[in-house]
Design a protein around this motif. Structure first.
Motif: not given
Length: 241
Positions: A38-57
């Motif tokens: 419901h809050y695009p900037p929040l969604a972006q921050a959450v997605h970026d965090y998950a994607e960074a963890a995924r890329q490290q894996l």
């Protein structure tokens, strides 16, 4: 760091879809909360965090060069809604990433979005004066030292061992609660019934203020301590008592 987005261009909507991937080399499980969408900037921050963890894996998996790991590499990350009011929305991230070794790497983060101000709230914005972190540090340190002492009292260790563990634990707490915004970057508001903030719950990942086995630690700092310290723009969010 969670930057301010006030005055920025409107964020593009992010598609937050849960992720499940299973291969012989790795397993990935990521779950998102609906509130973030419901809050695009929040969604972006959450997605970026998950994607960074995924890329490290994935980078760790690539370094295997086809060699099968003793145990599959693993990323488990769950986002959950902590607070949702007209003025404050908070999402928590908790999980772990295993890429070999004795145990996985803890993943722990908090995302605080202020809908009416249209910004993410970071610790260094909340309390911009570096000197104002000392009262917070002193309060948190005292609570953690009390908890450590009570934990050791409940154990049946010999007196000498207790003294050594108290000394080691105190050093860890001192380092992890030094009066710097970076040490208090993970926090979640604790709300009054009227939607105001009555305290901030600071969250410390494993090994910041204790051992890995101790897990995460949390300390609530009441609004009465915080209000004189926070930036004037954020004081109306709080109500002590």
């Amino acid at each position: 760091m969670q930057p301010s987005l006030a005055g920025a261009a409107p964020a593009v909507a992010v598609d937050l879809r849960d992720v499940i991937e299973t291969t012989p080399d790795y397993i990935i499980g990521i779950s998102y909360p609906q509130v973030a969408a419901h809050y695009p900037p929040l969604a972006q921050a959450v997605h970026d965090y998950a994607e960074a963890a995924r890329q490290q894996l994935m980078q760790a998996t690539a370094r295997l060069h086809g060699t099968k790991p003793a145990a599959p590499y693993d990323l488990s990350l769950q986002f959950s809604s902590v607070v949702e009011t007209p003025r404050v929305v908070v999402v928590a991230a908790e999980g772990s990433s295993y890429t070999g070794g004795a145990h996985g790497r803890p993943l722990l983060e908090r995302f605080v979005w202020l809908p009416q101000m249209q910004q993410m709230l970071a610790a260094e914005q909340l309390i911009p004066d570096a000197a104002n972190w000392k009262p917070v540090s002193d309060f948190v340190r005292e609570r953690l030292l009390t908890g450590l002492s009570q934990q050791l009292d409940a154990d049946t260790a010999e007196a000498d061992d207790r003294g050594q563990r108290l000394q080691n634990g105190s050093r860890k707490i001192d380092a992890g609660t030094a009066p710097e915004a970076a040490n208090f970057s993970r926090f979640e508001p604790v709300m009054n019934a009227d939607g105001s903030i009555r305290a901030l719950r600071f969250v410390f990942p494993p090994e910041q203020v204790g051992t890995y086995a101790d897990g995460k630690k949390v300390v609530e700092v009441p609004a009465s301590v915080l209000v004189p310290l926070v930036a004037p723009a954020y004081r109306p969010l709080f109500r002590a008592g």
